[in-house]
Scaffold this motif. Structure first.
Motif, mmCIF file in Angstrom:
data_model
loop_
_atom_site.group_PDB
_atom_site.id
_atom_site.type_symbol
_atom_site.label_atom_id
_atom_site.label_comp_id
_atom_site.label_asym_id
_atom_site.label_seq_id
_atom_site.Cartn_x
_atom_site.Cartn_y
_atom_site.Cartn_z
ATOM 1 N N ALA A 1 -4.803 7.747 7.734
ATOM 2 C CA ALA A 1 -4.602 7.287 6.501
ATOM 3 C C ALA A 1 -3.712 5.967 6.732
ATOM 4 O O ALA A 1 -4.033 4.994 6.129
ATOM 5 C CB ALA A 1 -3.894 8.245 5.377
ATOM 6 N N ASP B 1 -2.524 4.136 -3.315
ATOM 7 C CA ASP B 1 -3.704 3.985 -2.588
ATOM 8 C C ASP B 1 -4.550 5.118 -2.047
ATOM 9 O O ASP B 1 -5.836 5.271 -1.869
ATOM 10 C CB ASP B 1 -3.474 3.091 -1.585
ATOM 11 C CG ASP B 1 -3.207 1.422 -2.092
ATOM 12 O OD1 ASP B 1 -3.783 0.765 -2.498
ATOM 13 O OD2 ASP B 1 -1.721 1.493 -2.080
ATOM 14 N N ASP B 2 -3.587 6.351 -1.816
ATOM 15 C CA ASP B 2 -4.147 7.463 -1.249
ATOM 16 C C ASP B 2 -3.467 8.527 -1.648
ATOM 17 O O ASP B 2 -1.813 8.604 -1.804
ATOM 18 C CB ASP B 2 -4.252 7.014 0.169
ATOM 19 C CG ASP B 2 -5.308 7.766 0.936
ATOM 20 O OD1 ASP B 2 -5.787 8.958 0.271
ATOM 21 O OD2 ASP B 2 -5.749 7.477 1.928
ATOM 22 N N HIS C 1 0.968 -1.125 -0.156
ATOM 23 C CA HIS C 1 -0.128 0.050 0.077
ATOM 24 C C HIS C 1 0.773 1.327 0.013
ATOM 25 O O HIS C 1 1.700 1.303 0.793
ATOM 26 C CB HIS C 1 -0.875 -0.082 1.251
ATOM 27 C CG HIS C 1 -1.962 -1.063 1.214
ATOM 28 N ND1 HIS C 1 -2.731 -1.095 0.129
ATOM 29 C CD2 HIS C 1 -2.258 -1.852 1.997
ATOM 30 C CE1 HIS C 1 -3.601 -1.931 0.331
ATOM 31 N NE2 HIS C 1 -3.291 -2.609 1.459
ATOM 32 N N GLN D 1 -5.111 14.028 -7.683
ATOM 33 C CA GLN D 1 -5.938 12.810 -7.360
ATOM 34 C C GLN D 1 -5.883 11.892 -8.807
ATOM 35 O O GLN D 1 -6.005 10.754 -8.584
ATOM 36 C CB GLN D 1 -7.520 13.384 -7.114
ATOM 37 C CG GLN D 1 -7.563 14.049 -5.791
ATOM 38 C CD GLN D 1 -7.269 13.165 -4.608
ATOM 39 O OE1 GLN D 1 -7.219 11.661 -4.739
ATOM 40 N NE2 GLN D 1 -7.013 13.554 -3.350
ATOM 41 N N HIS E 1 2.375 11.625 -0.139
ATOM 42 C CA HIS E 1 2.228 12.791 1.179
ATOM 43 C C HIS E 1 2.986 13.945 0.483
ATOM 44 O O HIS E 1 4.549 13.970 0.598
ATOM 45 C CB HIS E 1 2.619 12.138 2.496
ATOM 46 C CG HIS E 1 2.563 12.856 3.596
ATOM 47 N ND1 HIS E 1 3.722 13.328 4.201
ATOM 48 C CD2 HIS E 1 1.700 13.481 4.137
ATOM 49 C CE1 HIS E 1 3.381 14.085 5.109
ATOM 50 N NE2 HIS E 1 2.006 14.277 4.997
ATOM 51 N N LYS F 1 -5.688 3.334 8.386
ATOM 52 C CA LYS F 1 -6.722 2.600 7.232
ATOM 53 C C LYS F 1 -5.999 1.818 6.472
ATOM 54 O O LYS F 1 -6.660 0.488 6.353
ATOM 55 C CB LYS F 1 -7.162 3.962 6.298
ATOM 56 C CG LYS F 1 -8.072 3.533 5.210
ATOM 57 C CD LYS F 1 -8.390 4.658 4.371
ATOM 58 C CE LYS F 1 -9.242 3.949 3.370
ATOM 59 N NZ LYS F 1 -9.508 4.903 2.111
ATOM 60 N N TRP F 2 -4.805 2.087 6.034
ATOM 61 C CA TRP F 2 -4.289 0.962 5.024
ATOM 62 C C TRP F 2 -3.232 0.105 5.610
ATOM 63 O O TRP F 2 -2.964 -0.903 5.091
ATOM 64 C CB TRP F 2 -3.322 1.959 4.099
ATOM 65 C CG TRP F 2 -4.246 2.690 3.146
ATOM 66 C CD1 TRP F 2 -4.271 4.101 3.148
ATOM 67 C CD2 TRP F 2 -4.987 2.434 2.104
ATOM 68 N NE1 TRP F 2 -5.226 4.651 2.285
ATOM 69 C CE2 TRP F 2 -5.857 3.536 1.652
ATOM 70 C CE3 TRP F 2 -5.377 1.164 1.802
ATOM 71 C CZ2 TRP F 2 -6.503 3.513 0.535
ATOM 72 C CZ3 TRP F 2 -6.371 1.010 0.553
ATOM 73 C CH2 TRP F 2 -6.939 2.366 0.271
ATOM 74 N N VAL G 1 0.751 5.474 0.242
ATOM 75 C CA VAL G 1 0.131 6.825 0.357
ATOM 76 C C VAL G 1 1.099 7.845 -0.028
ATOM 77 O O VAL G 1 2.265 8.233 0.538
ATOM 78 C CB VAL G 1 0.042 7.095 1.965
ATOM 79 C CG1 VAL G 1 -0.575 8.411 2.203
ATOM 80 C CG2 VAL G 1 -1.068 6.065 2.304
ATOM 81 N N LYS H 1 -4.399 7.809 -9.010
ATOM 82 C CA LYS H 1 -4.962 6.644 -9.965
ATOM 83 C C LYS H 1 -4.201 6.153 -10.968
ATOM 84 O O LYS H 1 -4.099 4.860 -11.356
ATOM 85 C CB LYS H 1 -6.323 7.033 -10.118
ATOM 86 C CG LYS H 1 -7.477 7.337 -9.190
ATOM 87 C CD LYS H 1 -8.743 7.789 -9.768
ATOM 88 C CE LYS H 1 -9.958 8.129 -8.613
ATOM 89 N NZ LYS H 1 -10.998 8.610 -9.334
ATOM 90 N N GLU I 1 -4.334 13.684 9.761
ATOM 91 C CA GLU I 1 -4.676 13.135 8.649
ATOM 92 C C GLU I 1 -4.012 12.094 8.461
ATOM 93 O O GLU I 1 -4.303 10.904 7.651
ATOM 94 C CB GLU I 1 -4.927 14.065 7.564
ATOM 95 C CG GLU I 1 -6.264 14.953 7.778
ATOM 96 C CD GLU I 1 -6.524 16.030 6.696
ATOM 97 O OE1 GLU I 1 -5.929 15.660 5.547
ATOM 98 O OE2 GLU I 1 -6.986 16.870 6.618
ATOM 99 N N ILE J 1 -2.363 12.593 0.473
ATOM 100 C CA ILE J 1 -2.646 13.371 1.682
ATOM 101 C C ILE J 1 -1.574 14.539 1.484
ATOM 102 O O ILE J 1 -0.343 14.318 1.398
ATOM 103 C CB ILE J 1 -2.341 12.772 3.040
ATOM 104 C CG1 ILE J 1 -2.942 11.246 3.149
ATOM 105 C CG2 ILE J 1 -2.498 13.529 4.248
ATOM 106 C CD1 ILE J 1 -4.492 11.523 3.335
#
Length: 310
Positions: free
Chosen positions: A299, A285-286, A263, A276, A267, A302-303, A265, A280, A295, A288
């Motif tokens: 995150a 995955d994310d 995963h 964004q 940042h 979550k992952w 993130v 994708k 935050e 921030i």
């Protein structure tokens, strides 16, 4: 200077190709500096500045631009140099970092160059101004220094890295206690901010200074275990990094059988609607935006699949 910057939309095609565009400028002398165009909103002749009592000495005043009051930081003073003189003949670079807008006072602005991230190297080790650099590159056979703006801003207005108590209260890390949170960021200040914010989660943290270093280390771990996720729970990566940017790092990981399950993130202090879409495109995955510790920590929780212990 109104024509220096084109539409951000015309520049998004560079993102994900391990390329960037640098806006070149000078401070007091002949030394060239660079800033990523994606951080820049506009460049303009320095307007009259209003002095405000009790401002940090590095802030020369505030400017009122398009209905917004913006602090103007003397980049020469901020990196240990002498103040920029005759500001009426100078320029300010309006940029957005870490969810806020700042003005950077510079002596002159030159042009924009298009360059590969792999042509941008970590700064030489040493004292003095080198401590304010995240990277260097060569243009027209001259050294261009890329400043660690996050370090400068943190010295002027330090970021609070403390987590709210409810972020860690009752947290059960039993299922991931043996996992590492891996961080990739070229700014020493940013790395330390992330480490301080995530340490209360109770997991081991390992850090790399750029995307290339992170990729090599992750491959080493995968070679030991067969799958990197056996040891690494999550990668938190900056986007702007010398040698290999965060988008390219993400794409390399997702294209590698032994790394693809990791995963990721992203940042970053980069702003813009393209982020964004790029998350994708490269398979992260994310995303921030820097820097809000709660935050980021949420995150990560979550992952990692962290749960609150009942």
């Amino acid at each position: 200077m109104a024509g220096v910057l084109d539409s951000v939309n015309q520049r998004t095609q560079l993102v994900g190709q391990n390329r960037l565009e640098l806006l070149l400028f000078r401070l007091n002398g002949r030394q060239r500096f660079g800033i990523n165009v994606f951080k820049v909103r506009e460049v303009l002749q320095c307007p009259p500045l209003t002095a405000i009592p009790k401002l940090n000495p590095l802030v020369r005043g505030v400017a009122h631009i398009r209905g917004q009051t913006i602090s103007v930081i003397d980049l020469s003073m901020a990196t240990g140099g002498r103040p920029i003189q005759d500001i009426s003949k100078c320029f300010i670079i309006i940029a957005e970092y870490n969810r806020s807008v700042q003005g950077f006072l510079v002596g002159s602005v030159e042009r924009i160059i298009n360059i590969n991230w792999d042509s941008i190297m970590p700064p030489p080790k040493g004292a003095g101004r080198a401590s304010y650099l995240t990277a260097v590159t060569e243009v027209d056979k001259e050294l261009v220094e890329i400043l660690d703006v996050e370090k400068i801003l943190d010295e002027i207005s330090p970021i609070n890295t403390a987590l709210s108590s409810d972020v860690t209260e009752g947290l059960d890390i039993a299922d991931v206690r043996d996992k590492i949170i891996f961080i990739a960021d070229d700014s020493s200040v940013a790395r330390n901010q992330v480490i301080k914010a995530l340490t209360p989660l109770g997991l081991e943290i390992e850090a790399a200074k750029n995307g290339y270093e992170a990729l090599q280390r992750l491959k080493e771990i995968a070679a030991e275990t067969g799958d990197v996720t056996d040891k690494v729970g999550l990668l938190v990566s900056d986007i702007e990094m010398p040698e290999m940017d965060g988008y390219t790092l993400t794409a390399e990981i997702k294209n590698s059988p032994e790394l693809k399950n990791l995963h990721i993130v992203l940042h970053t202090s980069l702003s813009g609607v393209f982020n964004q879409a790029m998350v994708k495109k490269v398979g992260a995955d994310d995303f921030i935006a820097k820097f809000h510790p709660d935050e980021l920590a949420n995150a990560v929780k979550k992952w990692l699949g962290l749960k609150i212990d009942d």
